[in-house]
Scaffold this motif. Structure first.
Motif, PDB file in Angstrom:
ATOM      1  N   ASP A  59       0.936  21.258  30.143  1.00 32.56           N
ATOM      2  CA  ASP A  59       1.053  22.638  29.665  1.00 32.56           C
ATOM      3  C   ASP A  59       1.590  23.558  30.758  1.00 32.56           C
ATOM      4  O   ASP A  59       2.465  24.386  30.511  1.00 32.56           O
ATOM      5  CB  ASP A  59      -0.300  23.155  29.160  1.00 32.56           C
ATOM      6  N   GLY A  60       1.055  23.415  31.970  1.00 38.44           N
ATOM      7  CA  GLY A  60       1.526  24.236  33.087  1.00 38.44           C
ATOM      8  C   GLY A  60       2.968  23.952  33.435  1.00 38.44           C
ATOM      9  O   GLY A  60       3.756  24.859  33.718  1.00 38.44           O
ATOM     10  N   ALA A  61       3.333  22.666  33.429  1.00 41.14           N
ATOM     11  CA  ALA A  61       4.717  22.283  33.719  1.00 41.14           C
ATOM     12  C   ALA A  61       5.661  22.856  32.670  1.00 41.14           C
ATOM     13  O   ALA A  61       6.726  23.381  33.001  1.00 41.14           O
ATOM     14  CB  ALA A  61       4.842  20.759  33.777  1.00 41.14           C
ATOM     15  N   LEU A  62       5.259  22.777  31.422  1.00 43.04           N
ATOM     16  CA  LEU A  62       6.092  23.307  30.341  1.00 43.04           C
ATOM     17  C   LEU A  62       6.303  24.812  30.504  1.00 43.04           C
ATOM     18  O   LEU A  62       7.422  25.304  30.351  1.00 43.04           O
ATOM     19  CB  LEU A  62       5.457  22.999  28.983  1.00 43.04           C
ATOM     20  N   THR A  63       5.244  25.527  30.844  1.00 43.74           N
ATOM     21  CA  THR A  63       5.351  26.971  31.037  1.00 43.74           C
ATOM     22  C   THR A  63       6.344  27.304  32.148  1.00 43.74           C
ATOM     23  O   THR A  63       7.212  28.168  31.989  1.00 43.74           O
ATOM     24  CB  THR A  63       3.971  27.566  31.371  1.00 43.74           C
ATOM     25  N   SER A  64       6.251  26.602  33.283  1.00 37.86           N
ATOM     26  CA  SER A  64       7.154  26.871  34.406  1.00 37.86           C
ATOM     27  C   SER A  64       8.593  26.498  34.066  1.00 37.86           C
ATOM     28  O   SER A  64       9.526  27.243  34.408  1.00 37.86           O
ATOM     29  CB  SER A  64       6.700  26.102  35.651  1.00 37.86           C
ATOM     30  N   ASP A  95       7.352  24.004  41.278  1.00 37.59           N
ATOM     31  CA  ASP A  95       6.013  24.152  40.711  1.00 37.59           C
ATOM     32  C   ASP A  95       5.865  23.316  39.445  1.00 37.59           C
ATOM     33  O   ASP A  95       4.872  22.613  39.260  1.00 37.59           O
ATOM     34  CB  ASP A  95       5.744  25.626  40.402  1.00 37.59           C
ATOM     35  N   ALA A  96       6.853  23.392  38.573  1.00 40.44           N
ATOM     36  CA  ALA A  96       6.801  22.634  37.319  1.00 40.44           C
ATOM     37  C   ALA A  96       6.775  21.131  37.581  1.00 40.44           C
ATOM     38  O   ALA A  96       6.011  20.398  36.949  1.00 40.44           O
ATOM     39  CB  ALA A  96       7.998  22.991  36.442  1.00 40.44           C
ATOM     40  N   THR A  97       7.574  20.679  38.516  1.00 41.05           N
ATOM     41  CA  THR A  97       7.617  19.250  38.847  1.00 41.05           C
ATOM     42  C   THR A  97       6.277  18.789  39.411  1.00 41.05           C
ATOM     43  O   THR A  97       5.793  17.703  39.060  1.00 41.05           O
ATOM     44  CB  THR A  97       8.757  18.973  39.851  1.00 41.05           C
ATOM     45  N   ALA A  98       5.661  19.609  40.274  1.00 43.00           N
ATOM     46  CA  ALA A  98       4.356  19.258  40.841  1.00 43.00           C
ATOM     47  C   ALA A  98       3.285  19.210  39.750  1.00 43.00           C
ATOM     48  O   ALA A  98       2.443  18.304  39.731  1.00 43.00           O
ATOM     49  CB  ALA A  98       3.971  20.263  41.918  1.00 43.00           C
ATOM     50  N   GLN A  99       3.315  20.175  38.840  1.00 39.85           N
ATOM     51  CA  GLN A  99       2.334  20.184  37.754  1.00 39.85           C
ATOM     52  C   GLN A  99       2.522  18.985  36.832  1.00 39.85           C
ATOM     53  O   GLN A  99       1.549  18.398  36.358  1.00 39.85           O
ATOM     54  CB  GLN A  99       2.428  21.494  36.965  1.00 39.85           C
ATOM     55  N   TYR A 100       3.748  18.625  36.585  1.00 38.20           N
ATOM     56  CA  TYR A 100       4.038  17.452  35.752  1.00 38.20           C
ATOM     57  C   TYR A 100       3.484  16.195  36.406  1.00 38.20           C
ATOM     58  O   TYR A 100       2.848  15.363  35.756  1.00 38.20           O
ATOM     59  CB  TYR A 100       5.547  17.342  35.522  1.00 38.20           C
ATOM     60  N   ALA A 101       3.725  16.067  37.718  1.00 42.59           N
ATOM     61  CA  ALA A 101       3.241  14.889  38.455  1.00 42.59           C
ATOM     62  C   ALA A 101       1.710  14.834  38.454  1.00 42.59           C
ATOM     63  O   ALA A 101       1.130  13.746  38.433  1.00 42.59           O
ATOM     64  CB  ALA A 101       3.774  14.916  39.885  1.00 42.59           C
ATOM     65  N   ALA A 102       1.058  16.008  38.447  1.00 43.90           N
ATOM     66  CA  ALA A 102      -0.401  16.059  38.441  1.00 43.90           C
ATOM     67  C   ALA A 102      -0.983  15.854  37.039  1.00 43.90           C
ATOM     68  O   ALA A 102      -2.190  15.781  36.871  1.00 43.90           O
ATOM     69  CB  ALA A 102      -0.880  17.396  39.009  1.00 43.90           C
ATOM     70  N   GLY A 103      -0.126  15.785  36.030  1.00 46.23           N
ATOM     71  CA  GLY A 103      -0.588  15.565  34.660  1.00 46.23           C
ATOM     72  C   GLY A 103      -0.854  16.843  33.885  1.00 46.23           C
ATOM     73  O   GLY A 103      -1.341  16.788  32.765  1.00 46.23           O
ATOM     74  N   ASN A 104      -0.550  17.988  34.465  1.00 48.66           N
ATOM     75  CA  ASN A 104      -0.739  19.267  33.779  1.00 48.66           C
ATOM     76  C   ASN A 104       0.520  19.579  32.978  1.00 48.66           C
ATOM     77  O   ASN A 104       1.378  20.338  33.415  1.00 48.66           O
ATOM     78  CB  ASN A 104      -1.030  20.376  34.796  1.00 48.66           C
ATOM     79  N   THR A 151       7.552  18.326  25.659  1.00 50.26           N
ATOM     80  CA  THR A 151       7.204  18.678  24.283  1.00 50.26           C
ATOM     81  C   THR A 151       6.898  17.422  23.468  1.00 50.26           C
ATOM     82  O   THR A 151       5.926  17.388  22.698  1.00 50.26           O
ATOM     83  CB  THR A 151       8.341  19.482  23.634  1.00 50.26           C
ATOM     84  N   GLU A 152       7.694  16.379  23.654  1.00 50.44           N
ATOM     85  CA  GLU A 152       7.440  15.115  22.949  1.00 50.44           C
ATOM     86  C   GLU A 152       6.118  14.497  23.388  1.00 50.44           C
ATOM     87  O   GLU A 152       5.348  14.013  22.564  1.00 50.44           O
ATOM     88  CB  GLU A 152       8.586  14.134  23.197  1.00 50.44           C
ATOM     89  N   LYS A 153       5.852  14.512  24.701  1.00 48.58           N
ATOM     90  CA  LYS A 153       4.589  13.942  25.198  1.00 48.58           C
ATOM     91  C   LYS A 153       3.391  14.718  24.669  1.00 48.58           C
ATOM     92  O   LYS A 153       2.375  14.124  24.307  1.00 48.58           O
ATOM     93  CB  LYS A 153       4.567  13.930  26.728  1.00 48.58           C
ATOM     94  N   LEU A 154       3.501  16.036  24.634  1.00 46.89           N
ATOM     95  CA  LEU A 154       2.395  16.842  24.103  1.00 46.89           C
ATOM     96  C   LEU A 154       2.159  16.554  22.627  1.00 46.89           C
ATOM     97  O   LEU A 154       1.015  16.504  22.177  1.00 46.89           O
ATOM     98  CB  LEU A 154       2.668  18.334  24.328  1.00 46.89           C
ATOM     99  N   ALA A 155       3.227  16.355  21.880  1.00 49.60           N
ATOM    100  CA  ALA A 155       3.084  16.027  20.454  1.00 49.60           C
ATOM    101  C   ALA A 155       2.387  14.680  20.280  1.00 49.60           C
ATOM    102  O   ALA A 155       1.518  14.527  19.417  1.00 49.60           O
ATOM    103  CB  ALA A 155       4.451  16.014  19.774  1.00 49.60           C
ATOM    104  N   VAL A 156       2.761  13.708  21.108  1.00 51.00           N
ATOM    105  CA  VAL A 156       2.127  12.388  21.045  1.00 51.00           C
ATOM    106  C   VAL A 156       0.651  12.498  21.422  1.00 51.00           C
ATOM    107  O   VAL A 156      -0.216  11.925  20.755  1.00 51.00           O
ATOM    108  CB  VAL A 156       2.860  11.383  21.970  1.00 51.00           C
ATOM    109  N   ASP A 157       0.354  13.263  22.484  1.00 52.84           N
ATOM    110  CA  ASP A 157      -1.040  13.447  22.895  1.00 52.84           C
ATOM    111  C   ASP A 157      -1.851  14.140  21.815  1.00 52.84           C
ATOM    112  O   ASP A 157      -3.004  13.792  21.565  1.00 52.84           O
ATOM    113  CB  ASP A 157      -1.118  14.258  24.197  1.00 52.84           C
TER     114      ASP A 157
END
Length: 190
Positions: free
Chosen positions: A54-59, A43-52, A81-87
């Motif tokens: 926050d959802g990937a991080l939670t999973s 689930d986390a990998t799929a959410q990451y690939a979809a650009g979500n 976490t690094e990508k979210l900080a940059v965003d």
């Protein structure tokens, strides 16, 4: 003696049964946790690939709570976490730069300067923030000079008369329109 033998045999049987029961329960629980981990990871990998992110991080974090060293979960959490900080930084930069542009267009030099300074503190090389800071500073300086000239003229109105004052303002040349507008306003006060 025979009763002791049967007693020990019975105890051994009970012990063996308990061990097998515990092993079976433990194996079932392990299988369930492994399935849950695999599901969370997928689930986390799929959410990451979809650009979500926050959802990937939670999973990924849920998977890490269950098994801290599962696959590359810790590395994925660090990466996200690094990508979210940059965003987040990029969002703040864009927000403050946009605010600066809006205030600059409206002639609100102090607010524009504050917004552009916030951008420069985060990233001095962001877009053309350095040029914008210089432009705003020049406009502020010119406005302050115009206000000084206007205040001097205003104080001299009674001594020279308004007509003489306006003639003097016009002789100063271009760029003095702000002073004339300021002087012509009936509500202008120092």
């Amino acid at each position: 003696m025979m009763s002791t033998f049967f007693f020990l045999k019975g105890c051994g049987f009970l012990f063996l049964t308990a061990v097998l029961f515990y092993a079976d329960a433990s194996f079932g629980q392990t299988r369930r946790l492994t399935q849950e981990l695999d599901s969370l990871y997928t689930d986390a990998t799929a959410q990451y690939a979809a650009g979500n992110l926050d959802g990937a991080l939670t999973s990924f974090e849920r998977a890490r709570r269950i098994a801290p060293f599962y696959k590359d979960v810790a590395e994925r959490i660090r990466e996200i976490t690094e990508k979210l900080a940059v965003d987040q930084k990029r969002g703040k930069l864009e927000y403050y730069f946009s605010e600066g542009l809006t205030h600059q267009r409206r002639g609100n030099w102090t607010q524009a300067l504050s917004a552009f300074e916030a951008v420069a503190k985060m990233d001095a090389a962001y877009r053309d923030v350095e040029r914008r800071l210089i432009e705003v500073a020049k406009k502020m300086t010119a406005e302050i000079k115009n206000l000084r000239v206007a205040s001097n003229f205003y104080l001299n109105i009674h001594a020279r008369g308004k007509i003489q004052l306006l003639e003097f303002v016009h002789r100063l040349g271009g760029g003095i329109n702000d002073v004339e507008k300021t002087l012509m306003r009936p509500d202008f006060e120092l």
